[in-house]
Design a protein around this motif. Structure first.
Motif, PDB file in Angstrom:
ATOM      1  N   VAL A  16      30.883   9.251  13.772  1.00 39.23           N
ATOM      2  CA  VAL A  16      29.516   8.865  14.132  1.00 39.23           C
ATOM      3  C   VAL A  16      29.521   7.531  14.880  1.00 39.23           C
ATOM      4  N   TYR A  17      28.705   7.472  15.923  1.00 37.87           N
ATOM      5  CA  TYR A  17      28.641   6.278  16.784  1.00 37.87           C
ATOM      6  C   TYR A  17      27.215   6.137  17.336  1.00 37.87           C
ATOM      7  N   PRO A  18      26.259   5.891  16.439  1.00 31.05           N
ATOM      8  CA  PRO A  18      24.851   5.814  16.867  1.00 31.05           C
ATOM      9  C   PRO A  18      24.471   4.429  17.381  1.00 31.05           C
ATOM     10  N   SER A  19      25.262   3.901  18.290  1.00 30.45           N
ATOM     11  CA  SER A  19      25.086   2.535  18.788  1.00 30.45           C
ATOM     12  C   SER A  19      23.755   2.368  19.508  1.00 30.45           C
ATOM     13  N   LEU A  20      23.171   1.193  19.351  1.00 27.08           N
ATOM     14  CA  LEU A  20      21.904   0.877  20.004  1.00 27.08           C
ATOM     15  C   LEU A  20      22.094   0.424  21.450  1.00 27.08           C
TER      16      LEU A  20
ATOM     17  N   PRO B  12      19.067   6.675  17.902  1.00 27.74           N
ATOM     18  CA  PRO B  12      19.656   5.623  17.076  1.00 27.74           C
ATOM     19  C   PRO B  12      18.637   4.801  16.299  1.00 27.74           C
ATOM     20  N   ASN B  13      17.361   4.919  16.672  1.00 23.19           N
ATOM     21  CA  ASN B  13      16.325   4.161  15.978  1.00 23.19           C
ATOM     22  C   ASN B  13      15.718   4.915  14.807  1.00 23.19           C
ATOM     23  N   SER B  14      16.173   6.137  14.582  1.00 30.00           N
ATOM     24  CA  SER B  14      15.602   6.980  13.534  1.00 30.00           C
ATOM     25  C   SER B  14      16.636   7.311  12.465  1.00 30.00           C
TER      26      SER B  14
ATOM     27  N   THR C  70      38.344  15.394  16.792  1.00 26.75           N
ATOM     28  CA  THR C  70      37.236  15.196  15.857  1.00 26.75           C
ATOM     29  C   THR C  70      35.904  15.248  16.600  1.00 26.75           C
ATOM     30  N   PRO C  71      34.960  16.067  16.125  1.00 28.04           N
ATOM     31  CA  PRO C  71      33.649  16.134  16.779  1.00 28.04           C
ATOM     32  C   PRO C  71      32.885  14.824  16.599  1.00 28.04           C
ATOM     33  N   CYS C  72      32.027  14.510  17.575  1.00 27.78           N
ATOM     34  CA  CYS C  72      31.350  13.218  17.587  1.00 27.78           C
ATOM     35  C   CYS C  72      29.831  13.353  17.649  1.00 27.78           C
ATOM     36  N   LEU C  73      29.184  12.443  16.942  1.00 29.34           N
ATOM     37  CA  LEU C  73      27.736  12.262  17.014  1.00 29.34           C
ATOM     38  C   LEU C  73      27.495  10.859  17.555  1.00 29.34           C
ATOM     39  N   VAL C  74      26.843  10.764  18.708  1.00 28.25           N
ATOM     40  CA  VAL C  74      26.601   9.448  19.320  1.00 28.25           C
ATOM     41  C   VAL C  74      25.126   9.308  19.665  1.00 28.25           C
ATOM     42  N   SER C  75      24.707   8.102  19.974  1.00 27.14           N
ATOM     43  CA  SER C  75      23.307   7.863  20.317  1.00 27.14           C
ATOM     44  C   SER C  75      23.021   8.300  21.750  1.00 27.14           C
ATOM     45  N   ASN C  76      21.749   8.515  22.021  1.00 30.39           N
ATOM     46  CA  ASN C  76      21.342   9.043  23.324  1.00 30.39           C
ATOM     47  C   ASN C  76      20.810   7.956  24.249  1.00 30.39           C
ATOM     48  N   VAL C  77      21.353   6.735  24.149  1.00 31.53           N
ATOM     49  CA  VAL C  77      20.827   5.612  24.935  1.00 31.53           C
ATOM     50  C   VAL C  77      21.935   4.911  25.726  1.00 31.53           C
ATOM     51  N   THR C  78      21.504   4.071  26.639  1.00 29.26           N
ATOM     52  CA  THR C  78      22.333   3.234  27.526  1.00 29.26           C
ATOM     53  C   THR C  78      23.425   4.062  28.217  1.00 29.26           C
ATOM     54  N   SER C  79      24.690   3.666  28.124  1.00 31.08           N
ATOM     55  CA  SER C  79      25.744   4.323  28.913  1.00 31.08           C
ATOM     56  C   SER C  79      26.294   5.597  28.281  1.00 31.08           C
ATOM     57  N   LEU C  80      25.982   5.860  27.023  1.00 36.33           N
ATOM     58  CA  LEU C  80      26.675   6.933  26.305  1.00 36.33           C
ATOM     59  C   LEU C  80      26.445   8.325  26.901  1.00 36.33           C
ATOM     60  N   PRO C  81      25.230   8.706  27.307  1.00 38.22           N
ATOM     61  CA  PRO C  81      25.087  10.013  27.960  1.00 38.22           C
ATOM     62  C   PRO C  81      25.875  10.127  29.261  1.00 38.22           C
ATOM     63  N   GLU C  82      26.026   9.023  29.977  1.00 33.94           N
ATOM     64  CA  GLU C  82      26.831   9.017  31.209  1.00 33.94           C
ATOM     65  C   GLU C  82      28.289   9.323  30.913  1.00 33.94           C
ATOM     66  N   VAL C  83      28.814   8.717  29.868  1.00 31.25           N
ATOM     67  CA  VAL C  83      30.243   8.848  29.537  1.00 31.25           C
ATOM     68  C   VAL C  83      30.545  10.170  28.831  1.00 31.25           C
ATOM     69  N   TYR C  84      29.636  10.628  27.961  1.00 34.18           N
ATOM     70  CA  TYR C  84      29.966  11.767  27.083  1.00 34.18           C
ATOM     71  C   TYR C  84      29.269  13.069  27.448  1.00 34.18           C
ATOM     72  N   GLN C  85      28.248  13.036  28.264  1.00 38.29           N
ATOM     73  CA  GLN C  85      27.585  14.232  28.786  1.00 38.29           C
ATOM     74  C   GLN C  85      27.380  15.288  27.690  1.00 38.29           C
TER      75      GLN C  85
END
Length: 348
Positions: free
Chosen positions: A253-257, A296-298, A273-288
């Motif tokens: 898990v990587y729900p970074s703000l 990440p705020n919830s 290993t499967p990953c759960l990440v936040s949907n903000v800043t650069s992460l959607p660009e890198v992980y698609q």
């Protein structure tokens, strides 16, 4: 000569230091006939990489004082050659430099940092950027943020992505009921909400949090650990220890703000290993489409997405497969090639 500011050799290895080390390991001995030389404070001599990089210790000061006084004094005596600054502010008034910027969290969220850190960075980073010959960032997100925040010309900035280190590989290790989080104990990494969400889950898994507290960050207020027998703070681990944990974990898990890139999920993906990440800043660009996303705020969304992945074998298998494909897109060899080209284009 081309000089490298190797002050990062005096620092604990987190994402930015890892970026610097991996690129520096792949730099040639010279570029366009100009020898590459690493300069560092004397304290860096304790790091084995000091010798590996054939570094030179200059000056007598340490930390920011070394970077703002000893380093530029040495460079000016050498005729103001090109300097590559991988980490931190860099010598603010020195103009013949290429500066690496990983994110602008200190600007947008000063509350996450110690008062001295955020005041120093907000005062000096804009000046150092203005005095830089060229700027490199680790994502398009950060490049656009620099353009918008500091009105920097697009052509002055290049993107060179980070990558997972080669030590992170899938091993023949059985999965265990582990939810893993790897990050510095930094408010923006969102550990508090992960713990709160985990406290509400009735599952057999342990939550293992890997990372050390950094002096740059503000204090974290750890919530009540209702499942404290299931929550483990592992502290700072070696890469060898991390590989074992990544391979054992059922979910990372990587729900970074706020992230400029975010290397740890790539490491987890390389280990299967499967990953759960936040949907903000650069992460959607890198992980698609290679990860599951959460708000990440919830707390409830983080909790529900953890359950969704853990309870769906098909989804986990899909994320593992997509994860390998995604992680293999990023290599330090490709990033070093891009970095070297930028250096070549900025040699006077």
């Amino acid at each position: 000569m081309i000089y490298i500011n190797a002050r990062f050799l005096t620092q604990k290895v987190t994402g930015v230091q890892r970026y610097a080390i991996e690129i520096c390991k792949l730099l040639p001995k010279e570029i366009l006939g100009k020898k590459i030389v690493f300069l560092a404070p004397r304290k860096a001599m304790l790091n084995p990489l000091f010798k590996e990089f054939n570094s030179i210790a200059v000056g007598k000061l340490e930390g920011q004082l070394w970077e703002q006084i000893d380093l530029p004094f040495f460079l000016k005596r050498k005729g103001a050659p090109l300097l590559i600054n991988f980490v931190g502010i860099g010598p603010v008034r020195y103009k013949n430099k290429i500066m690496m910027v990983y994110d602008l969290a200190f600007k947008h969220h000063p509350e996450w940092f110690s008062k001295i850190f955020q005041l120093t960075y907000n005062l000096f980073i804009p000046r150092s950027l203005k005095n830089s010959k060229h700027i490199i960032t680790d994502s398009k997100y950060v490049k656009n943020d620099l353009i918008k925040t500091y009105n920097i010309l697009s052509e002055k900035i290049n993107v060179v992505y980070a990558a997972p280190s080669s030590i992170f590989v899938q091993k023949q290790i059985s999965k265990e009921p582990i939810i893993l989080m790897v990050s510095s104990l930094d408010p923006r990494k969102n550990m508090i909400r992960v713990i709160k969400g985990f406290n509400e889950l009735d599952i057999p898994h342990k939550l293992i949090i890997v990372g050390a507290r950094g002096t740059a960050f503000s204090d974290l207020k750890i919530p009540d650990l209702r499942n404290k027998e299931k929550i483990k703070f592992a502290g700072y681990l070696s890469d060898e220890e991390l590989v074992e944990l990544y391979n054992k974990a059922e979910l990372f898990v990587y729900p970074s703000l706020f992230e400029g890139f975010g290397i740890p999920p790539l490491e987890a993906q390389k280990c299967g290993t499967p990953c759960l990440v936040s949907n903000v800043t650069s992460l959607p660009e890198v992980y698609q489409d290679s990860v599951a996303y959460c708000n990440p705020n919830s707390v409830s969304d983080i909790k529900n997405k953890i359950l969704e992945v853990l309870n769906n074998n098909t989804k986990r298998d899909f994320l593992v497969s997509k994860g390998f494909i995604n992680a293999n897109k990023y290599t330090w060899n490709k990033s070093a090639e891009d970095f070297i080209l930028i250096i070549r284009n900025n040699i006077s």
